[in-house]
Structure formats: C-alpha cells, structure tokens
Write an enzyme that holds these catalytic residues in place. Structure first.
Site, PDB file in Angstrom:
ATOM      1  N   GLY A  55       0.737  -1.169  -0.106  1.00  0.00           N
ATOM      2  CA  GLY A  55      -0.195  -0.053   0.166  1.00  0.00           C
ATOM      3  C   GLY A  55       0.824   1.324   0.086  1.00  0.00           C
ATOM      4  N   THR A  56       2.006   1.302   0.790  1.00  0.00           N
ATOM      5  CA  THR A  56       2.680   2.475   0.826  1.00  0.00           C
ATOM      6  C   THR A  56       3.335   2.902  -0.399  1.00  0.00           C
ATOM      7  OG1 THR A  56       3.565   2.028   3.039  1.00  0.00           O
ATOM      8  CG2 THR A  56       4.557   3.547   2.005  1.00  0.00           C
ATOM      9  N   CYS A 110       2.733   1.999  11.126  1.00  0.00           N
ATOM     10  CA  CYS A 110       3.763   2.789  10.734  1.00  0.00           C
ATOM     11  C   CYS A 110       4.094   3.828  11.549  1.00  0.00           C
ATOM     12  CB  CYS A 110       3.403   3.322   9.337  1.00  0.00           C
ATOM     13  SG  CYS A 110       2.397   2.292   8.610  1.00  0.00           S
TER      14      CYS A 110
END
Ligand code: PLP
Length: 380
Positions: free
Chosen positions: A71-72, A325
């Site tokens: 996703g990042t 994160c």
C-alpha cells in the site's frame, strides 16, 4: 496464556489459499516472467493469472493493474506518478485523515515545488464533497481521500468525492488499503482514477499490493529501470507475491459479505462492552453502517494509550493506537487530531480491529481485561 489478536487493521494472518499459492510458486516456478524461454513463460502465466484475478475482483481491466510492494508504494506511486506526468496543474489536495503514506508523499511533492492543500474532516472523520469543493483550485491536479480510515474506521463516500474532484477537472485517488478486504471496491462504481490496495490487510503476504490506474490517466512510473508492468513499474516482478495476493483477494472476496455481517455484529457487541465503562467514548463514525465492519476505536479519558496497550499486551490482548507505521514515533496519529481532538485526547485513543476469525468468547475476555486495566491505571 491464550493470546487475543485484535489488530487486524495493522496486518492479518496469512490464509491457506495465499500460503499455497506462494509456496507453489516458490517451489515450482522460479523463472523470470520477462524471459522468453519456457521457464519465463511459465512464470509469466502465473503473473498474468494473478493480474487477471485482481483486475476482475476490482472491476478493472488487467492492463489497469500495476503490482507494487504494498500500500505504501501504491500511494506514493499514485501521487508522484501523476505529479511526474503533470502539465500546468501543480496543486495536490489530500484529506486531513490520510495514512502517513499519502501524507508523506504529498509532503515530498511540496518540497519538490507542488503546492499541497488539506481538506478538513468533520468530528467523525467524514470528508464531504462540500469541503472538497471548498479546498479545490483551478490548478488542482489530484485529490486523494481514503476509502476506509485505518485508525477510526470511518468510510468515506468515494463516488461522491470522485464526482466532486472531476467536476473541477482534477484526478481522484483513493487509498482503499483498509477497505478492499472487507468491502467491495469496484473501480468503475467508485469513479476513482487511481486506487491503492495491499495484500497483507486481506490475509495475503506482506510486501504485495497494487495500484489501479484507470486507462488514459496521465501517469509516469515511480520506479524506473525496466519495462515490467507495461513500463509503469521497473524491477523483476515478484511472481510469488502477486500469486499470493491474488489468491488471498479471491478467498477474502468469496466470503466477504458473510464475514462483514458477522464482524459488524461482533464489533457492535464489543463496542457496547467498551463504552459501558465510565469515560470511554466512541471515536469515528457513530453511524455503524458507515464504519469499517471490524473497527472499534475508543477514547479512554485520563488513560494514556501507551500505558493501556502495554497493560493489555501483558494479558495477551493485541491492539494499537494508530497506524503501525507511526507506532514507534510515540506521537498520537495525525488523523486523530484532525477530528478536533487535542493531542492529549488523541493520546487516549485505542483501536481494536476484528478479523474474520475473531470469536465472541475472545471479545468477552478482551473486554474484561480492558475494564480491569482501565480501572487499575486510573486508580494508580
Ligand atoms: N494505507 C492505509 C490506509 C493503511 O492502513 C496502510 C497500512 O497500515 C497502508 C496504506 C500501507 O500499506 P502497506 O503496509 O502495504 O505498505
């Protein structure tokens, strides 16, 4: 001690379908999918199958799927890939409740000379089309609003927001990393031009995901250096990751409706238990139908999240305070202060996130442990 995992928004356990797809691929299909010989062709067939499957599950064409490392990367590629292909439009708009992957990518674009605006959210985390239109400019290139918030679970009205962005001639990106495992994410119906998804939030392997890029969207690769992914992402394709991702996505979507209904019921029960304790309030959408089915985020007045999470962990209950994160930053998640909470209040929020295997007995036990821990900490 039997541990209770209530942190599915951070990551989910690997499902057997994904495990089999990854191991089959690793043991029996080592070719480079770009090689023209038979070993390469075998790998290419697996990669093509994975792409077809992911595309179908997102209502997209296979040519619109770019596999990423998760996703990042998908979020970074969406913002920076569109920015790299930009003409005169140099304004990027993101919502105030975005994941750090979107926020940090936008910050880097600001440093590179783009101007970046923030669309405010209301006290429950909703971003309205009116707020979007209030922040949009004639030179807005891209608007990014997440589908489901990772901390407090609020679900945005993506088709409405995409329509509003398009009405001003801007492109629209949505981070659907939290949404895609639990809810239907259909590219066509969403109206989005770019959509980020990640495998490990849907019982797939870590380090795998995809960016949907609607055909015709001006876009340049974030990672240059090869013609893989039709020139949109360089680097030898991680065939096993793509295979595991596609298998997990298919398995998750297969039972998504029943899983979501079950999770909603359990989540509502669990929230009822948490909220019955004095000084515990709901964070995020109060309309439960506009909340991620597995999300139970609450504020515990007078109790710091770090202290509570440590106490829960000692008793085997795994939860978190915000995105994994930023967990090591020891700062409250930015999206919580965007709801209007002070830093102290934001630091009192804990997120429990249920998964499809969560059992009611686990929630009964977790709620008892939560209540005892809250009372102990308050007393101390
Ligand atoms: N976007 C959202 C909303 C997330 O919740 C996460 C992960 O927590 C990400 C992006 C990053 O995804 P990944 O861990 O696959 O890089």
């Amino acid at each position: 001690m039997k541990r209770i995992y209530l942190d599915h928004a951070a990551t989910t356990p690997l499902c057997k379908e994904a495990f089999c797809a990854v191991t089959d691929c690793l043991s029996g299909c080592f070719g480079n999918p770009d090689s023209v010989h038979s070993f390469g062709r075998e790998a290419e067939k697996v990669l093509r199958g994975a792409r077809d499957r992911v595309a179908e599950l997102m209502g997209a064409d296979p040519s619109e799927i770019v596999f990423t490392s998760g996703g990042t990367e998908a979020d970074n590629a969406a913002l920076k890939g569109v920015a790299a292909a930009a003409g005169k439009r140099r304004h990027i708009l993101i919502s105030a409740v975005e994941h750090p992957a979107v926020y940090a990518a936008a910050e880097q674009l600001r440093e590179a000379g783009f101007s970046v605006g923030v669309i405010p959210a209301d006290g429950e985390g909703f971003v309205t089309p009116e707020a979007l239109l209030g922040a949009i400019r004639e030179d807005t290139l891209l608007v990014s609003v997440m589908w489901a918030n990772n901390v407090f679970g609020t679900l945005e009205d993506i088709p409405e927001l995409a329509r509003a962005a398009h009405s001003a001639g801007a492109l629209f990106h949505t981070d659907a990393v939290q949404a895609a495992g639990a809810l239907e994410v259909d590219a066509g119906a969403s109206g989005a031009d770019l959509i980020s998804v990640s495998a490990h939030k849907m019982y797939g392997p870590k380090g795998a995901g995809a960016l949907y890029v609607r055909r015709g969207t001006p876009f340049l690769p974030l990672i240059a250096g090869g013609e893989q992914e039709r020139g949109l992402r360089g680097g030898t394709s991680a065939v096993h990751s793509a295979a595991g991702f596609a298998a997990a996505f298919a398995a998750t979507r297969g039972s998504a409706a029943e899983d979501a209904a079950r999770m909603r019921e359990l989540r509502d029960f669990f929230l009822g238990e948490l909220l019955s304790e004095d000084g515990v309030t709901l964070v995020g959408a109060s309309d439960m139908s506009r909340r991620h089915p597995g999300n139970a985020c609450v504020r515990v007045e007078g109790v710091r999240a770090g202290q509570l999470l440590a106490a829960l962990d000692l008793e085997g209950v795994a939860a978190s305070a915000g995105s994994a994160c930023s967990a090591r930053l020891a700062l409250p998640d930015r999206s919580l202060t965007a709801l209007g909470l002070t830093e102290t209040q934001a630091d009192e929020c804990v997120r429990f996130s249920l998964g499809r295997e969560t059992q009611k007995e686990e929630l009964v036990r977790a709620a008892e442990i939560f209540r005892a821990a809250v009372r102990r900490i308050r007393k101390a």
